[in-house]
Design a protein around this motif. Structure first.
Motif, PDB file in Angstrom:
ATOM      1  N   LEU A  58      -6.418   1.090   2.839  1.00  6.42           N
ATOM      2  CA  LEU A  58      -6.096   0.317   1.532  1.00  6.42           C
ATOM      3  C   LEU A  58      -5.552  -1.111   2.224  1.00  6.42           C
ATOM      4  O   LEU A  58      -5.687  -2.125   1.289  1.00  6.42           O
ATOM      5  N   THR A  59      -5.275  -1.277   3.469  1.00 10.91           N
ATOM      6  CA  THR A  59      -4.980  -2.716   4.036  1.00 10.91           C
ATOM      7  C   THR A  59      -6.082  -3.403   4.632  1.00 10.91           C
ATOM      8  O   THR A  59      -6.104  -4.545   4.821  1.00 10.91           O
ATOM      9  N   ALA A  67       0.720  -1.182   0.111  1.00 12.26           N
ATOM     10  CA  ALA A  67      -0.187  -0.162  -0.088  1.00 12.26           C
ATOM     11  C   ALA A  67       0.898   1.236  -0.071  1.00 12.26           C
ATOM     12  O   ALA A  67       0.422   2.305  -0.751  1.00 12.26           O
TER      13      ALA A  67
END
Length: 506
Positions: A369-370, A215
Motif C-alpha cells: 500500500l505504501t 495505510a
C-alpha cells in the motif's frame, strides 16, 4: 509498561512547566525532521509486544505477576496494569528471509519459560484478548500492579473525570440471540487491565511515515475483522472485539458533558489522513493535557545545539498516555533517533502461529500500500469510512460489512481472499521474506477466512454449544477456556480447533 515514576501527585506549577517542556520537545522534533537527523530505511526492522494473562487452576485470574517476573528475570518480560498480566517484548529484528519463523520460535520459547515459572506458583499462561473469567471483584485498585506509574495514571484519570468509570457496552444480536448489555461503574481504571493486546512495530524513515500510518489506518478494520478474539466480558457476550469499547471507556477522562461537546477521547482512531508524523505529535500536544507531568533535566534545544540527540522524554511520556490505535513512536537506539508505527489494533492470541500470521499479513499489506503507484488507497477511502470499518469490525468481526475502494460494501473474508491476500504476498516478497515463510503464515489467514472462524467466533460457538448442553454461562466459559488452552498449547491455528458437537454455524 513504560518507565515507572517516583510519585503519583503533581502541583499546578509542575503541570505548567511540563506543558512548556512538551512544547520545547515538539519544536526540537520539528528541527530534527527538517534536518534529516533520523535513521534511514536500509532494512525493515520490526518489533512485537504481546500481553499475557495468568490464570489459576480454576482458570480465574491469578494475581501472581510479581512472582513470575522475579522468577523469569528477563528484560523481555515486564509487568502490566493488572496483577494477573505480564507483557513480552520481543527484541527488534529484521523482516526479510526466515525471520518470521525465528519470531514464532522465539515467542514459543519465551512463553514456555514464562509458563514454567508460572507453574511454580500455581498459575498458567493464556494469550486471549479478554480473559472471560474476570469478575467485578478483580477490577479494583487493589488488584492493580504495585507501580507508581499505574497509581498515578489511576489518580489522574479519575481526578480529571470527576466521577466513577462507567462501562456501558451494548452487545450485538447474533443468530437470533438477543443482544446482551453491560452497565457497571468502577472506582478505578482497573477494567483496562482486562484488555490484552498484540502490538506490532515497524521502523520507517521520516519521509515514509505518513504513508505507513495512513495505510495502517486503512487496514485497521480488516485486521480486527479477521483477528477478533475478545467476545466476552464480565459474563456477557458483547462485541467480537470488546477490547475496543472497553479500552475507550476504562481510560476516558471526559465527563458526559465533555463528550457531548465533542472533546476527543484519549483512546483515539484519529480524524484525518496525515502528511507528516509531526502532525500527530502536534495534535497530541494541542488537544490533550498532560496526565503524568513529570519533567526531566534535559533541555532538548540545548542538546540539539550541542550536536547531541535529545531524548524528548516529556513528549514521549505524553505520547504514552494517548492511546491511538496506530501510534507514532519516537525513540533512540545506540545514539541514533528513529521513528516507528506502533499498531495496537489486535488482541493477544489465540495461538502464537495465529499472532505471527496476523503480523505478517499486516507487514505485507503495508509494504504494497505504501509502494504502489498513485493514487494511494487513502486518497480513495474517506477517513470516516476507515473509522466506520474499524467500528463495524470490532462489533461484528467476520460478520461485518466493510467499505473498500473499487469493491464497495464487502464481507471481510471475501475482501481478504479476493484482494488483500495477494497484496500481502506481494508485499512480503518485496520485503525479501522467504517464500516458505510467507506461505506458512498467509495460509493461516486464508484458511481462517475460508472457515470464517476467528478466535472470537470460536469462543462464541463453543460457549453457545456448551450452554445448549445445559451448562450455565460461567461453566460454559470455563469449559471453553479448557479447550482454548489445549489449542493454544498445541500452537494450532484457531480455525483448526475442534468445536463441541451440534454447534450452530455462525
Amino acid at each position: 509498561m513504560g518507565r515507572d515514576l517516583a510519585r503519583s501527585s503533581f502541583t499546578r506549577r509542575e503541570r505548567q512547566q511540563y506543558r512548556g517542556k512538551v512544547h520545547r520537545c515538539l519544536s526540537a522534533l520539528s528541527t530534527m525532521l527538517r534536518d534529516g537527523a533520523f535513521a534511514g530505511d536500509s532494512e525493515a526492522t520490526t518489533g512485537l509486544e504481546v500481553e499475557l494473562n495468568l490464570v489459576d487452576q480454576r482458570l480465574d485470574p491469578a494475581m501472581r505477576n510479581v512472582a513470575v517476573l522475579d522468577g523469569v528475570d528477563s528484560p523481555e518480560l515486564q509487568s502490566e496494569l493488572g496483577r494477573w498480566n505480564v507483557e513480552l517484548n520481543m527484541p527488534p529484528r529484521p523482516l526479510p528471509g526466515e525471520h518470521g519463523r525465528y519470531l514464532e520460535h522465539h515467542l514459543l520459547d519465551m512463553l514456555a519459560e514464562v509458563e514454567k515459572q508460572a507453574e511454580t506458583v500455581g498459575a498458567r499462561v493464556m494469550t486471549i484478548g479478554i480473559l472471560p473469567t474476570i469478575t467485578e471483584e478483580h477490577l479494583v485498585a487493589e488488584r492493580m500492579s504495585p507501580s507508581t506509574r499505574y497509581t498515578a495514571l489511576n489518580e489522574q484519570i479519575l481526578n480529571a473525570r470527576g466521577e466513577p468509570v462507567r462501562l456501558d457496552i451494548e452487545g450485538v444480536e447474533l443468530d437470533g440471540d438477543p443482544a446482551e448489555r453491560l452497565q457497571m461503574d468502577f472506582d478505578s481504571i482497573a477494567p483496562e487491565a482486562a484488555c490484552t493486546s498484540l502490538q506490532l512495530h515497524l521502523q520507517v524513515p521520516p519521509d515514509a511515515f505518513a504513508a505507513h500510518w495512513n495505510a495502517a489506518q486503512c487496514v485497521a478494520g480488516v485486521q480486527l475483522a479477521v483477528g477478533a478474539n475478545s467476545p466476552f466480558l464480565l459474563g456477557r457476550r458483547l462485541w467480537a472485539e470488546t477490547r475496543v469499547p472497553l479500552f475507550l471507556q476504562a481510560t476516558d477522562v471526559r465527563s458526559v458533558e465533555l463528550r457531548n461537546q465533542g472533546v476527543r477521547p484519549r483512546v483515539w482512531f484519529g480524524e484525518r489522513w496525515i502528511n507528516s508524523i509531526f502532525e500527530l505529535f502536534e495534535e497530541n500536544v494541542r488537544y490533550f493535557p498532560g496526565l503524568l507531568p513529570v519533567g526531566g533535566d534535559q533541555d532538548p534545544q540545548t542538546e540539539l545545539a550541542a550536536g547531541r540527540v535529545p531524548a524528548l522524554d516529556e513528549l514521549r511520556l505524553h505520547n504514552g498516555t494517548i492511546w491511538r490505535w496506530n501510534r507514532p513512536i519516537y525513540d533512540v537506539a545506540d545514539g541514533v533517533p528513529h521513528l516507528r508505527v506502533e499498531n495496537r489494533v489486535l488482541p493477544a492470541g489465540p495461538s502464537v502461529v495465529d499472532m505471527v500470521a496476523n503480523a505478517m499479513f499486516f507487514y505485507g499489506l503495508l509494504r504494497v500500500l505504501t509502494d504502489r503507484d498513485q493514487p494511494p488507497l487513502w486518497s480513495q477511502l474517506p477517513f470516516a469510512a476507515a473509522e466506520e470499518n474499524f467500528k463495524a469490525a470490532a462489533r461484528e468481526g467476520m460478520h461485518a460489512t466493510l467499505y473498500w475502494p473499487e469493491e464497495g460494501w464487502v464481507s471481510p473474508d471475501e475482501l481478504v481472499l479476493r484482494r488483500l491476500l495477494p497484496m500481502a504476498a506481494e508485499g512480503l516478497a518485496q520485503w525479501g521474506v522467504a517464500d516458505a515463510v510467507s506461505r506458512r503464515y498467509l495460509e493461516v489467514i486464508e484458511q481462517r477466512c475460508r472457515a470464517r472462524c476467528t478466535g472470537a467466533g470460536w469462543q462464541q460457538r463453543t460457549v453457545d454449544a456448551l450452554e445448549r448442553r445445559g451448562m450455565d454461562r460461567p461453566d460454559a466459559i470455563r469449559g471453553m477456556l479448557e479447550r482454548y488452552l489445549d489449542g493454544m498449547g498445541n500452537n494450532a491455528p484457531v480455525h483448526t480447533w475442534p468445536l463441541p458437537k451440534s454447534v450452530r454455524a455462525r
